[in-house]
Scaffold this motif. Structure first.
Motif, PDB file in Angstrom:
ATOM      1  N   GLY A 200      14.577  -4.669  38.010  1.00 18.55           N
ATOM      2  CA  GLY A 200      13.613  -4.672  37.144  1.00 18.55           C
ATOM      3  C   GLY A 200      13.891  -5.424  35.984  1.00 18.55           C
TER       4      GLY A 200
ATOM      5  N   ILE B  80       5.534  -4.529  35.609  1.00 20.04           N
ATOM      6  CA  ILE B  80       6.312  -4.155  34.625  1.00 20.04           C
ATOM      7  C   ILE B  80       5.369  -3.578  33.260  1.00 20.04           C
ATOM      8  CG2 ILE B  80       8.219  -4.553  33.004  1.00 20.04           C
ATOM      9  CD1 ILE B  80       9.381  -6.310  35.410  1.00 20.04           C
TER      10      ILE B  80
ATOM     11  N   ALA C   9       9.678  -1.476  38.654  1.00 21.85           N
ATOM     12  CA  ALA C   9       8.965  -1.647  37.583  1.00 21.85           C
ATOM     13  C   ALA C   9       9.049  -0.888  36.397  1.00 21.85           C
ATOM     14  CB  ALA C   9       7.619  -1.445  37.907  1.00 21.85           C
TER      15      ALA C   9
END
Length: 309
Positions: free
Chosen positions: A177, A9, A146
């Motif tokens: 996410g 991320i 992500a």
């Protein structure tokens, strides 16, 4: 199955930073802030995942383009990202997609194929086979997850004492996410998914501990047109690992939330984006500062006028 990590991320945040808006937190009332992803250039959070996924396509594959299927906002996001990165795009949308979203997708230069609501994935697969293109699914992809997770990074940075984050749930890429980012940084923050009662398959799956499938025509009943998909094995694995609860809201509660968001924050929310605020207004939630992710604002003007009038 490999889950997306905080490192993934952070890498996505670096990749998309030049192309997305770090959306602010706006005060709804003393207990809630909204994160208005409707302020993204395409009017929805989907831009984050699309830009991240397309930016990672090898240079030798880019000329053959990308294919996506979507109920609307992912369609616009992939079309936008493809134009930005110089790739052709073919987008498949179901025939119940709002015309506003179809027109916006075409405006970015993408080809748009309109099919029956149960045919979008199969038509997309045909286009991938015909063109040798890269498929960018709306949620079932680690790079997409992500990218969406960057919202969680921003919330934690902008409101360090946040206690609860409310997130819309459809295919599950957004909450997968966000929850991964938030729980990795602030394990005690509660991440709660919200979906319409009429498309409550994710809530049913969460309660059962395994995926529960609803018929596509049943899920299509809700006014929240962006929340008619169902989680994948990949997104549900993240939900099981990181999400604290999933609650549902009624159609009337969704409609009221669109009006309240406009009245209190002057933000235009589509019905799908309003479901977290509907939960805040109508469900008992933990104490402490809360954030609702208003995921998009691509609503037909006539419907918006009816809801806020």
């Amino acid at each position: 199955m490999r889950l997306v990590t905080l490192e993934d991320i952070h890498a996505a945040a670096a990749a998309i930073a030049p192309h997305v808006v770090h959306t602010p937190l706006l005060t709804f009332d003393s207990g809630l802030s909204i994160k208005p992803e409707c302020l993204q250039p395409i009017g929805a959070f989907k831009q984050r995942g699309a830009v991240n996924a397309l930016s990672r396509i090898p240079s030798e594959d880019r000329a053959r383009g990308v294919v996506a299927y979507s109920s609307g906002n992912h369609a616009q996001a992939v079309a936008y990202a493809a134009k930005l990165l110089g790739m052709p795009a073919a987008i498949v949308v179901p025939d119940n997609t709002p015309q506003l979203k179809i027109d916006a997708t075409r405006s970015h230069g993408a080809e748009v194929f309109v099919v029956g609501i149960t045919e979008r994935e199969s038509r997309a697969a045909e286009l991938v086979e015909e063109r040798g293109a890269t498929l960018i699914p709306p949620f079932d992809h680690p790079d997409v997850i992500a990218g969406q997770g960057t919202i969680g990074l921003e919330i934690c940075a902008d409101l360090p004492d946040v206690a609860t984050i409310l997130v819309p749930v459809s295919g599950g890429g957004l909450i997968a996410g966000v929850a991964t980012a938030v729980k990795s940084l602030r394990p005690n923050v509660r991440v709660i998914g919200v979906e319409p009662e009429l498309a409550g398959d994710a809530a049913a799956s969460f309660a059962a501990g395994s995926l529960v499938r609803w018929d596509a025509h049943d899920r299509a009943r809700t006014i929240a047109d962006g929340l008619r998909a169902e989680p994948s094995e990949l997104t549900f694995a993240h939900i099981r690992e990181y999400v604290d609860d999933i609650v549902t809201v009624t159609e009337d509660e969704i409609r009221d939330a669109v009006r309240e968001i406009a009245r209190r924050t002057r933000v235009v929310s589509e019905t799908s984006g309003a479901v977290p605020v509907a939960a805040y207004l109508n469900r008992s939630l933990p104490a402490g500062p809360a954030v609702a992710v208003v995921s998009g604002g691509n609503i037909e003007p006539k419907l918006f006028a009816e809801l806020v009038g």
